[in-house]
Design an enzyme around this catalytic site. Structure first.
Site, PDB file in Angstrom:
ATOM      1  CG  ASP A  12      -1.831  -1.239   1.228  1.00 54.74           C
ATOM      2  OD1 ASP A  12      -2.176  -1.730   0.145  1.00 54.74           O
ATOM      3  OD2 ASP A  12      -2.161  -1.731   2.333  1.00 54.74           O
ATOM      4  CG  HIS A  40      -1.950  -2.271  -6.944  1.00 57.18           C
ATOM      5  ND1 HIS A  40      -1.102  -2.863  -7.838  1.00 57.18           N
ATOM      6  CD2 HIS A  40      -1.646  -2.801  -5.719  1.00 57.18           C
ATOM      7  CE1 HIS A  40      -0.314  -3.722  -7.186  1.00 57.18           C
ATOM      8  NE2 HIS A  40      -0.634  -3.704  -5.902  1.00 57.18           N
TER       9      HIS A  40
END
Ligand code: GDP
Ligand code: IMO
Ligand code: MG
Length: 422
Positions: A12, A40
């Site tokens: 992340d 994503h």
């Protein structure tokens, strides 16, 4: 020209944003490992696109996107994502290629992931429960079912029935209802029909692209701290995140890679269990979590947050020959009066290296911090490094010096255009 983008922390870091931006000029954008445990995010004109399987480059006009050999595919998730992009008018038959070597996440993989987590009780790992550990375990123990088999329906059904018979015996031990093959077949049939025109020889495509000097962009998932071999085992994922994973997961020789980009979030975040040396539990943490919207793209779980852990990131840089850094989310640190960065660790009063630590050492050690004065200004519209507040510049320069890798991108907002190039 081959570029690789990898997460240098616990996932992340903002890989999706960086990949989308770099994909504008790419001919191919390739996912090479992991599955829909990845999430994503790309933001274009205020609209958020969360990607789980299809490479983040698909929103750009030029590239063909490839789901390469090392990726594990959940049929529901792939069908759902394909539907989203088809609705937007993207012609997937021209735009998407899938390797027949990709393994399928079967219904029993998800049940087993969940069952193992439940059985671990207070020692649970905090997986995404997407079946990732079990599907890769089946791959390495020759029990997997691939897209290759899915393309031959009678063979697929035979393999599915055989594996389900065995897995149901294990599920009974966990008190989980057995899987009924017949009930699960329609979704696989749908997937088989839908993707047949997009399944093809990715090896030849890559070889041709390499010989024609095309631009290939490899989209890493997760982060080096989650690598199956070099992460903080067992608090890791099942695939190899590091640069060496490229050859294994895509057939593209690592030696061919020209640029290895490490994405570094300006602080630390983590979803799931395991040690996090610089974790914060105070109001600063809450502030960063809310301003940075640190909630899982895949599971929605609140992310744990902490100060930037440079020894961990340096380990990632060295391990994967990272030669360019993209710093993300530095805008989230605006407004803090003081910013800390971890520059080393101490265990029982003695200095210790990241590479000497297993998860038990990392749980106990004390981070050594360097403090920086913060900056008040909002920076998300700034377009050049020199216009950033001086204290922000100093922070970035310090990171660069510590890592001994040039910072080439500073991202200051989730939006596609909001990056400073150095
Ligand atoms: P990934 O898994 O590495 O692609 O990262 P995620 O998408 O899971 O999480 C990163 C989050 O940060 C997403 O919501 C992005 O839109 C957002 N993001 C990326 N870069 C920046 C940035 O520079 N500033 C801010 N504020 N948000 C960013
Ligand atoms: P992206 O690509 C953050 C974490 C899970 C868990 C551990 C194992 O969005 O950066 P798994 O389901 O893979 O067996 O879970 O790995 N994890 C991630 N954390 N971002 C990710 O991907 C992750 N992929 C896996 O939270 O701790
Ligand atoms: Mg993510």
């Amino acid at each position: 020209m081959i570029q690789l983008v990898i997460g240098s922390q616990w996932g992340d870091e903002g890989k999706g944003k960086i990949v989308d931006m770099m994909a504008e000029k790419s001919d191919l954008v390739v996912r090479f490992h992991g599955g829909n445990n990845a999430g994503h995010t790309v933001v274009v004109n205020g609209k958020k696109f969360p990607f789980h399987l299809i490479p983040s480059g698909i929103l750009q006009k030029k590239p063909v996107v490839v789901i390469a050999d090392g990726v594990v595919i959940d049929p529901d998730v792939l069908l759902e994502e394909m539907a989203i992009f088809e609705k937007m008018g993207i012609n997937l038959k021209k735009k998407l290629l899938i390797s027949p070597r990709c393994h399928l996440i079967m219904p029993y993989h998800k049940e087993l992931d969940q069952a193992y987590e439940n059985a671990r009780g207070k020692n649970k790992l905090g997986t995404t429960k997407r079946g990732i550990g079990p599907v890769y375990a089946d791959k390495v123990s020759y029990n997997g079912i691939r897209i290759y088999e899915l393309m031959n329906w009678p063979l697929f059904v035979e393999k599915f029935k055989f594996q389900t018979e065995i897995k149901n015996k294990i599920l009974v031990v966990f008190d989980v209802a057995p899987i009924k093959v017949e009930a699960c077949l329609p979704i696989f049939k749908k997937l088989a029909e839908k993707i047949r025109p997009m399944v093809g020889d990715t090896f030849s495509l890559f070889q041709k692209a390499i010989s024609q000097k095309k631009r290939i962009l490899l989209e890493g998932a997760h982060g080096v701290m989650l690598d199956n071999s070099f992460g903080l085992y067992p608090f890791v994922t099942a695939s190899n995140v590091i640069e060496g994973g490229v050859n294994i997961g895509s057939s593209i020789p690592s030696k061919r890679i020209d640029e290895i980009w490490g994405v570094v979030k300006a602080y630390t975040s983590r979803v799931g269990g395991g040690p996090l040396p610089t974790e914060l539990f105070d109001k600063t943490a809450d502030g960063i979590r809310e301003r940075g919207y640190e909630y899982g793209t895949t599971t929605g779980r609140p992310r744990r947050v902490g100060w930037l852990d440079l020894p961990a990131v340096k380990f990632a840089c060295q391990l994967s020959s990272i030669n360019r850094i993209a710093i993300t989310k530095i805008d989230i640190l605006s407004g803090l009066s003081q910013i800390k960065v971890c520059v080393g660790y101490k265990l029982s009063g003695k200095k210790i290296e990241f590479s000497q630590c297993g998860y038990q050492e990392l749980e106990k050690l004390t981070p050594i911090y360097k403090s920086f004065p913060g900056w008040k200004e909002e920076i998300s519209k700034i377009k050049s490094f020199k216009k950033l507040p001086v204290n922000c510049q100093k922070y970035i320069k310090f990171v660069e010096k510590y890592l001994e890798v040039k910072v080439k991108i500073v991202s200051v907002s989730p939006e596609r255009e909001a990056s400073i190039l150095l």
